[in-house]
Scaffold this active site. Sequence first.
Site, PDB file in Angstrom:
ATOM      1  N   ASP A  42       1.071  -1.074  -0.026  1.00  0.00           N
ATOM      2  CA  ASP A  42       0.092   0.099   0.022  1.00  0.00           C
ATOM      3  C   ASP A  42       0.808   1.194   0.161  1.00  0.00           C
ATOM      4  OD1 ASP A  42       0.642  -0.838   2.031  1.00  0.00           O
ATOM      5  OD2 ASP A  42      -1.005  -0.719   3.256  1.00  0.00           O
ATOM      6  N   ASP A  69      -7.194  -3.111  13.964  1.00  0.00           N
ATOM      7  CA  ASP A  69      -9.143  -3.379  13.260  1.00  0.00           C
ATOM      8  C   ASP A  69      -8.550  -4.902  12.399  1.00  0.00           C
ATOM      9  OD1 ASP A  69      -7.502  -2.499  11.296  1.00  0.00           O
ATOM     10  OD2 ASP A  69      -8.755  -0.487  11.218  1.00  0.00           O
ATOM     11  N   HIS A  83      -6.625  -5.123   9.257  1.00  0.00           N
ATOM     12  CA  HIS A  83      -6.414  -4.681   8.804  1.00  0.00           C
ATOM     13  C   HIS A  83      -5.507  -5.967   7.804  1.00  0.00           C
ATOM     14  CE1 HIS A  83      -3.993  -0.701   9.179  1.00  0.00           C
ATOM     15  NE2 HIS A  83      -3.399  -1.736   9.071  1.00  0.00           N
ATOM     16  N   GLU A 105      -9.221  -2.064   5.494  1.00  0.00           N
ATOM     17  CA  GLU A 105      -9.929  -1.542   7.208  1.00  0.00           C
ATOM     18  C   GLU A 105     -11.444  -2.425   6.916  1.00  0.00           C
ATOM     19  OE1 GLU A 105      -8.364  -0.268   8.515  1.00  0.00           O
ATOM     20  OE2 GLU A 105      -7.163   1.528   7.750  1.00  0.00           O
TER      21      GLU A 105
HETATM   22  P1  PGA Z   1       2.361  -1.838  12.514  1.00  0.00           P
HETATM   23  O1  PGA Z   1       1.561  -1.578  11.216  1.00  0.00           O
HETATM   24  O2  PGA Z   1       3.308  -2.825  11.704  1.00  0.00           O
HETATM   25  O3  PGA Z   1       2.981  -0.581  12.400  1.00  0.00           O
HETATM   26  O4  PGA Z   1       1.725  -2.548  13.344  1.00  0.00           O
HETATM   27  C1  PGA Z   1       0.827  -3.342  11.054  1.00  0.00           C
HETATM   28  C2  PGA Z   1       0.067  -2.606  10.342  1.00  0.00           C
HETATM   29  O5  PGA Z   1      -1.032  -2.018   9.909  1.00  0.00           O
HETATM   30  O6  PGA Z   1      -0.963  -3.803   8.740  1.00  0.00           O
END
Ligand code: PGA
Length: 274
Positions: A67, A136, A138, A143
Amino acid sequence: MNVIICKDKKAVAKEAYRIVRDRVMNGRAKVLGLPTGTTPEGLYAELVKGYKKGEIDFSDVHTFNLDEYIGLDPKDPQSYRNFMDKHLFDHVNIKKANVDFLDGLTGDIDRECARYEEAIVSLGGIKLQVVGIGRDGHIGFNEPGTSLTSRTHMITLAQSTITDNANLFFGGDEDKVPRWALSMGVGTVLDSDEVLMIAFGANKADAIHGMLEGPITSMNTSSALQLHPNVTVVLDEAAASKLKYRDYYHRIAPGNEEAMLKFLAAARKKAGRR
Ligand code: PGA
């Protein structure tokens, strides 16, 4: 899913490194899908270390990242492209021409998303997709509520993601976090040959429980990985702390298959089978 529970986040990074190195060096994974965030930082540090020691070679590796924020230039210090350059690409022998990234400044979002999907297919698909997980649930920036068959698309970020990313990468200033991003879809991730999920920390425990033991639901898009036949999940004890079948995952940990084959060979011998 194969679940490997490690002592701490350092051990998670080492185990993830072992898997990525194995897939790249045995020739099975020359097309990688990669994540950004705090989760893969340890893995990328291990990959850089491994490259310097001559254990891994990126000269024929292609990468796609999950992303990118909308509105950020690749050179912007907060862009995911910049993150990848800083943590991995600038320190290993990957050819920059082999790095494909979603363009957060595209003037035609639909075309850019279609281009990305086509580029993945033109290289024969992603062989190993590494993913982190949001609080959450994702994967990528998919999301809650994102279709589990989604392809690369524009996504509006959830508040919990904006808060987490503000704290981690924007000095706590939520106003600086773009509200939108481009992301591979859940369906795009499911199309890869193999998925490696890494997660650590108690703040991921609910999401991990939902992913492994909850129903398959777009309210936790990582739960779609239950439909994928080749997923390895590497966790630390804290991220695994809410798993009901923890003891069972320990039982099916690496080494289990070798133990089964040994047991079977002994049983066959005893039964006089050749
Ligand atoms: P993070 O994010 O590695 O900063 O915890 C993980 C994600 O959002 O996939």
